[in-house]
Design an enzyme around this catalytic site. Sequence first.
Site, PDB file in Angstrom:
ATOM      1  N   GLN A 264     -39.703 -99.140 -25.402  1.00 31.31           N
ATOM      2  CA  GLN A 264     -38.977 -99.248 -26.671  1.00 31.31           C
ATOM      3  C   GLN A 264     -39.886 -99.073 -27.870  1.00 31.31           C
ATOM      4  O   GLN A 264     -39.479 -98.553 -28.910  1.00 31.31           O
ATOM      5  CB  GLN A 264     -38.257-100.593 -26.753  1.00 31.31           C
ATOM      6  CG  GLN A 264     -37.135-100.744 -25.753  1.00 31.31           C
ATOM      7  CD  GLN A 264     -36.154 -99.586 -25.819  1.00 31.31           C
ATOM      8  OE1 GLN A 264     -35.467 -99.386 -26.799  1.00 31.31           O
ATOM      9  NE2 GLN A 264     -36.103 -98.796 -24.743  1.00 31.31           N
TER      10      GLN A 264
ATOM     11  N   HIS B 235     -40.100 -95.633 -29.542  1.00 31.50           N
ATOM     12  CA  HIS B 235     -38.973 -95.114 -30.309  1.00 31.50           C
ATOM     13  C   HIS B 235     -39.313 -94.949 -31.791  1.00 31.50           C
ATOM     14  O   HIS B 235     -38.981 -93.940 -32.411  1.00 31.50           O
ATOM     15  CB  HIS B 235     -37.773 -96.067 -30.213  1.00 31.50           C
ATOM     16  CG  HIS B 235     -36.826 -95.726 -29.112  1.00 31.50           C
ATOM     17  ND1 HIS B 235     -36.113 -94.561 -29.073  1.00 31.50           N
ATOM     18  CD2 HIS B 235     -36.459 -96.421 -28.008  1.00 31.50           C
ATOM     19  CE1 HIS B 235     -35.356 -94.545 -27.991  1.00 31.50           C
ATOM     20  NE2 HIS B 235     -35.546 -95.662 -27.331  1.00 31.50           N
TER      21      HIS B 235
ATOM     22  N   GLU C 174     -31.585-106.618 -28.606  1.00 31.29           N
ATOM     23  CA  GLU C 174     -30.777-105.464 -28.219  1.00 31.29           C
ATOM     24  C   GLU C 174     -30.826-105.274 -26.698  1.00 31.29           C
ATOM     25  O   GLU C 174     -29.809-105.162 -26.034  1.00 31.29           O
ATOM     26  CB  GLU C 174     -31.310-104.219 -28.925  1.00 31.29           C
ATOM     27  CG  GLU C 174     -30.594-102.928 -28.540  1.00 31.29           C
ATOM     28  CD  GLU C 174     -31.265-101.704 -29.118  1.00 31.29           C
ATOM     29  OE1 GLU C 174     -30.634-100.637 -29.113  1.00 31.29           O
ATOM     30  OE2 GLU C 174     -32.439-101.790 -29.550  1.00 31.29           O
ATOM     31  N   HIS C 175     -32.031-105.208 -26.143  1.00 29.37           N
ATOM     32  CA  HIS C 175     -32.237-105.092 -24.692  1.00 29.37           C
ATOM     33  C   HIS C 175     -32.935-106.351 -24.196  1.00 29.37           C
ATOM     34  O   HIS C 175     -33.923-106.779 -24.782  1.00 29.37           O
ATOM     35  CB  HIS C 175     -33.119-103.888 -24.344  1.00 29.37           C
ATOM     36  CG  HIS C 175     -32.642-102.582 -24.892  1.00 29.37           C
ATOM     37  ND1 HIS C 175     -33.133-102.056 -26.068  1.00 29.37           N
ATOM     38  CD2 HIS C 175     -31.729-101.702 -24.424  1.00 29.37           C
ATOM     39  CE1 HIS C 175     -32.549-100.886 -26.301  1.00 29.37           C
ATOM     40  NE2 HIS C 175     -31.681-100.655 -25.332  1.00 29.37           N
TER      41      HIS C 175
ATOM     42  N   ASP D  33     -30.651 -96.654 -20.339  1.00 28.16           N
ATOM     43  CA  ASP D  33     -30.660 -95.575 -21.326  1.00 28.16           C
ATOM     44  C   ASP D  33     -30.032 -94.300 -20.788  1.00 28.16           C
ATOM     45  O   ASP D  33     -29.395 -93.559 -21.537  1.00 28.16           O
ATOM     46  CB  ASP D  33     -32.092 -95.268 -21.766  1.00 28.16           C
ATOM     47  CG  ASP D  33     -32.539 -96.125 -22.930  1.00 28.16           C
ATOM     48  OD1 ASP D  33     -31.684 -96.816 -23.515  1.00 28.16           O
ATOM     49  OD2 ASP D  33     -33.740 -96.105 -23.253  1.00 28.16           O
TER      50      ASP D  33
ATOM     51  N   HIS E  66      10.641-114.157 -48.646  1.00 32.25           N
ATOM     52  CA  HIS E  66      10.530-114.191 -47.189  1.00 32.25           C
ATOM     53  C   HIS E  66      11.704-114.981 -46.592  1.00 32.25           C
ATOM     54  O   HIS E  66      12.360-114.545 -45.638  1.00 32.25           O
ATOM     55  CB  HIS E  66       9.210-114.861 -46.766  1.00 32.25           C
ATOM     56  CG  HIS E  66       8.001-114.016 -46.910  1.00 32.25           C
ATOM     57  ND1 HIS E  66       7.586-113.516 -48.116  1.00 32.25           N
ATOM     58  CD2 HIS E  66       7.100-113.572 -45.983  1.00 32.25           C
ATOM     59  CE1 HIS E  66       6.467-112.810 -47.938  1.00 32.25           C
ATOM     60  NE2 HIS E  66       6.162-112.830 -46.647  1.00 32.25           N
TER      61      HIS E  66
END
Length: 423
Positions: A252, A255, A320-321, A354, A413
């Site tokens: 990661q 990235h 996230e992961h 992934d 109403h």
Amino acid sequence: MIKIYEDYNTTEILSRKIDDYGEYEATVRAIVSDVAKRGDNALFDYNLRFDGCAVKELEVSKAEMDAAESALSEEYKKIVRASAENIAFFHKKQVKTGFEIKKEGGVVLGQKYTPVAVAGVYVPGGTASYPSTVLMDIIPAKIAGVGQVIMVTPVKADGKVKNEILYAAKVAGADRIFKVGGAQAIAALAYGTATIPKADVIVGPGNIFVALAKKQVYGLVNVDMIAGPSEILVIADGKSNPVYVAADLLSQAEHDKLASAVLVTDSKTLALAVQTELEKQLAVMPREAIARASIENNGKIIICESVKKAVEISNEIAPEHLEVCVDNPFDYLPLIKNAGSIFLGRYTPEALGDYYAGPNHTLPTGGSAKFSSPLSVDDFVKKYSYIYYTEAELDKAADIVTGFAESEGLYGHAHSVEVRVKK
């Protein structure tokens, strides 16, 4: 070198760095406004300005699609199709059918799911391009039954989209593809242009300009999430292989310089071994500069007293992961509350998710896993409820409805019920 912490009870260690993106907001607002006003002409200008390419046609042609497919090896195309099959298999399980309740007296209550008409999918094309994201974002939309799935992606300097991206789009089932990226692509999907249809929902990750543009157009259209830099948190015990753990952290870190990689372990021996191993693997990485910046600025190794405590720390961070590298990972699964996607055991690297396993890799970041979910079929459908009452059943309910309406001062109403009942 990655930092090791033995004191994890501080806000500084468990929290993320707060980035001030205010300097970009005015730029993005100007781009979005310009596209809303000038449409295609603005897109042509931004393609030239940001990507250095004066494309003649925004839409990818069939000839370009065919050429891209022909240029790829059969082995690569087989890989894409195998991944697409697994992704489709998993996401088909997410389809909901709604329900209907029939009560006494003829009352009918129900809920129905229906797909949006047009979905816009953004596919990045910056420091790297991701055909896997094409599959992850388009396949759920097609399974949901979206009428038209349109894809936008930046062009290269030669005015072409990468062959791998185009082939993945064909396999996934994209209906139309357009050569435009950045905030201007999000604006085009939100407002529509002479060439690009207006979308009902926009999904897909991107850089800060894409994220801010999605934030600005939300409400005009729906968006999946405002995604930030990629994250991984690995929970590993003392029996874990430091080579595996370091490799997963770097998967990661490569990235983005802003990506974060965190190890939480109950073993100081493993922590030191991973620290050393990271340096060995960084030295031979093709994307060393990016990964090193990520590891040194955002990476952490946190030592705690037990795997159970490591899960508590992970829940606070909400990564996230999340990898759980222990012998009996399913024992800890009920304790995990906050994570985008979970990878269980010593032989389930994040890379499986992934590319191949099937669950979606478009995931909540920045701690938003505490309240949001991975991209799914649900992002492409909306649900509505329906009600049917007979005259007799309305008569029974009239006093309750009118009483409630009058208590709120909404006499119109109440009147809409009173004109129908025999009282």
